[in-house]
Design an enzyme around this catalytic site. Sequence first.
Site, PDB file in Angstrom:
ATOM      1  N   HIS A 197      63.182  55.150  34.526  1.00 14.73           N
ATOM      2  CA  HIS A 197      64.641  55.174  34.710  1.00 14.73           C
ATOM      3  C   HIS A 197      65.283  54.971  33.342  1.00 14.73           C
ATOM      4  O   HIS A 197      64.973  53.993  32.653  1.00 14.73           O
ATOM      5  CB  HIS A 197      65.106  54.045  35.633  1.00 14.73           C
ATOM      6  CG  HIS A 197      64.630  54.178  37.049  1.00 14.73           C
ATOM      7  ND1 HIS A 197      64.984  55.228  37.869  1.00 14.73           N
ATOM      8  CD2 HIS A 197      63.835  53.385  37.791  1.00 14.73           C
ATOM      9  CE1 HIS A 197      64.420  55.061  39.050  1.00 14.73           C
ATOM     10  NE2 HIS A 197      63.708  53.961  39.029  1.00 14.73           N
ATOM     11  N   ALA A 230      64.303  48.197  40.599  1.00 14.47           N
ATOM     12  CA  ALA A 230      63.382  48.867  39.676  1.00 14.47           C
ATOM     13  C   ALA A 230      63.993  49.149  38.300  1.00 14.47           C
ATOM     14  O   ALA A 230      63.434  49.923  37.534  1.00 14.47           O
ATOM     15  CB  ALA A 230      62.914  50.161  40.317  1.00 14.47           C
TER      16      ALA A 230
HETATM   17  N1  LIG Z   1      66.236  48.702  45.096  1.00 15.87           N
HETATM   18  C1  LIG Z   1      65.208  49.258  44.477  1.00 15.87           C
HETATM   19  O1  LIG Z   1      65.094  49.238  43.246  1.00 15.87           O
HETATM   20  C2  LIG Z   1      64.134  49.921  45.289  1.00 15.87           C
HETATM   21  C3  LIG Z   1      62.966  50.358  44.641  1.00 15.87           C
HETATM   22  C4  LIG Z   1      61.966  50.923  45.419  1.00 15.87           C
HETATM   23  C5  LIG Z   1      62.138  51.111  46.779  1.00 15.87           C
HETATM   24  N2  LIG Z   1      63.310  50.720  47.369  1.00 15.87           N
HETATM   25  C6  LIG Z   1      63.532  50.903  48.816  1.00 15.87           C
HETATM   26  O2  LIG Z   1      62.967  49.803  49.497  1.00 15.87           O
HETATM   27  C7  LIG Z   1      62.532  50.241  50.804  1.00 15.87           C
HETATM   28  C8  LIG Z   1      61.065  49.848  51.007  1.00 15.87           C
HETATM   29  O3  LIG Z   1      60.266  50.515  50.042  1.00 15.87           O
HETATM   30  P1  LIG Z   1      58.682  50.611  50.227  1.00 15.87           P
HETATM   31  O4  LIG Z   1      58.154  51.289  49.023  1.00 15.87           O
HETATM   32  O5  LIG Z   1      58.149  49.301  50.629  1.00 15.87           O
HETATM   33  O6  LIG Z   1      58.595  51.637  51.461  1.00 15.87           O
HETATM   34  P2  LIG Z   1      57.314  51.915  52.404  1.00 15.87           P
HETATM   35  O7  LIG Z   1      57.522  53.284  52.946  1.00 15.87           O
HETATM   36  O8  LIG Z   1      56.045  51.625  51.680  1.00 15.87           O
HETATM   37  O9  LIG Z   1      57.473  50.819  53.577  1.00 15.87           O
HETATM   38  C9  LIG Z   1      58.571  50.796  54.450  1.00 15.87           C
HETATM   39  C10 LIG Z   1      58.134  50.181  55.762  1.00 15.87           C
HETATM   40  O10 LIG Z   1      59.299  49.983  56.577  1.00 15.87           O
HETATM   41  C11 LIG Z   1      59.070  50.510  57.876  1.00 15.87           C
HETATM   42  N3  LIG Z   1      60.357  51.008  58.386  1.00 15.87           N
HETATM   43  C12 LIG Z   1      61.112  52.010  57.905  1.00 15.87           C
HETATM   44  N4  LIG Z   1      62.231  52.161  58.609  1.00 15.87           N
HETATM   45  C13 LIG Z   1      62.211  51.219  59.573  1.00 15.87           C
HETATM   46  C14 LIG Z   1      63.097  50.856  60.621  1.00 15.87           C
HETATM   47  N5  LIG Z   1      64.248  51.523  60.834  1.00 15.87           N
HETATM   48  N6  LIG Z   1      62.756  49.832  61.430  1.00 15.87           N
HETATM   49  C15 LIG Z   1      61.594  49.158  61.244  1.00 15.87           C
HETATM   50  N7  LIG Z   1      60.713  49.453  60.261  1.00 15.87           N
HETATM   51  C16 LIG Z   1      61.007  50.475  59.441  1.00 15.87           C
HETATM   52  C17 LIG Z   1      58.026  51.605  57.702  1.00 15.87           C
HETATM   53  O11 LIG Z   1      57.274  51.811  58.874  1.00 15.87           O
HETATM   54  C18 LIG Z   1      57.169  51.060  56.553  1.00 15.87           C
HETATM   55  O12 LIG Z   1      56.093  50.285  57.022  1.00 15.87           O
HETATM   56  C19 LIG Z   1      62.751  51.756  50.849  1.00 15.87           C
HETATM   57  O13 LIG Z   1      63.972  52.062  51.487  1.00 15.87           O
HETATM   58  C20 LIG Z   1      62.837  52.138  49.375  1.00 15.87           C
HETATM   59  O14 LIG Z   1      63.599  53.311  49.173  1.00 15.87           O
HETATM   60  C21 LIG Z   1      64.285  50.103  46.643  1.00 15.87           C
END
Ligand SMILES: NC(=O)c1ccc[n+]([C@@H]2O[C@H](COP(=O)([O-])OP(=O)(O)OC[C@H]3O[C@@H](n4cnc5c(N)ncnc54)[C@H](O)[C@@H]3O)[C@@H](O)[C@H]2O)c1
Length: 269
Positions: free
Chosen positions: A218, A125
């Site tokens: 950010h 992001a």
């Molecule tokens: N690197 C970046 O810049 C960045 C930016 C935004 C989000 N993220 C991260 O990416 C990840 C996904 O984000 P999102 O917005 O799609 O989240 P979200 O909550 O919309 O979706 C996550 C999905 O993963 C599933 N899940 C969570 N833990 C699990 C596990 N241990 N086993 C199986 N399934 C599992 C949940 O049920 C959900 O459906 C998060 O950890 C978030 O913090 C990273």
Amino acid sequence: MRVGVIGCGAIGSVIVEAVCRGEVKAELVALVDRYPEKCGELLKKCSKQGVAICKDLECLVNARPRLVIEAASHQAVRDYVPQLLAKGVDVVVLSVGALLDEELYKTVLEASKGSGARVYIPTGAIAGVDAVKALASADIKRVVLRTYKNAKAFDQATLKKLGFAEIRERTKVFEGRGDVAVKLFPANVNVVAVLALASGRIPWVEVYADPALSVNVHEIEIESEASGIRVRVENIPHPSNPRTSYLAALSAIRLLKQLSEDAYIHVGT
Ligand SMILES: NC(=O)c1ccc[n+]([C@@H]2O[C@H](COP(=O)([O-])OP(=O)(O)OC[C@H]3O[C@@H](n4cnc5c(N)ncnc54)[C@H](O)[C@@H]3O)[C@@H](O)[C@H]2O)c1
């Protein structure tokens, strides 16, 4: 390239849709979620046949992916990433904050070294990671990240624990080391870890909750011998998850395109 996706939430959905409409040249072979019905719903939109819907590592491995995209949670990084790497499967990690845990980082590195499988971390992001990586050879003195999000984007129990039960105006809810910020707000500041891994320094972090804000902001400041850099990114939140910026999913899609296509000209570092 045979790919699997862990996490059928906001980011996972955008990635799967890109694969389904052929924007990424990859064959989707497995979807994993702790709520498998979310993967089923996603596949309905995509009309792909023969995709395994999984709840555990064994099912995912049996689908024989060449690369797996983790877009789930820090716990999912622990539960899947070292094991996939040990089996020679490349992994793209979105929940990169998990890798600020030194022990997990070492485990991931050892698994990767052991099999030769790679770990890819998209810029996510933010912007400017290319310059931060270059400046890592020029004595970086300071890395600062300021994150501003709508108060609703934060875990309310955490805000309460920190003494911010009700937020009516822009409020600084945290200032301190990046590794502490990631532990407090694992779903909000994964970009801290991207900056830490790119720069070799733990960033200093300020986190602001602002009820009037409709974008995720950010701001990054880097001071080094070679350059001073200021980056400000204003991201549209994903409609189904206000914590997550659309740019994070687009960044992962771009990385997947690079990995799945044989490009002759590579732009950026
Ligand atoms: N690197 C970046 O810049 C960045 C930016 C935004 C989000 N993220 C991260 O990416 C990840 C996904 O984000 P999102 O917005 O799609 O989240 P979200 O909550 O919309 O979706 C996550 C999905 O993963 C599933 N899940 C969570 N833990 C699990 C596990 N241990 N086993 C199986 N399934 C599992 C949940 O049920 C959900 O459906 C998060 O950890 C978030 O913090 C990273």
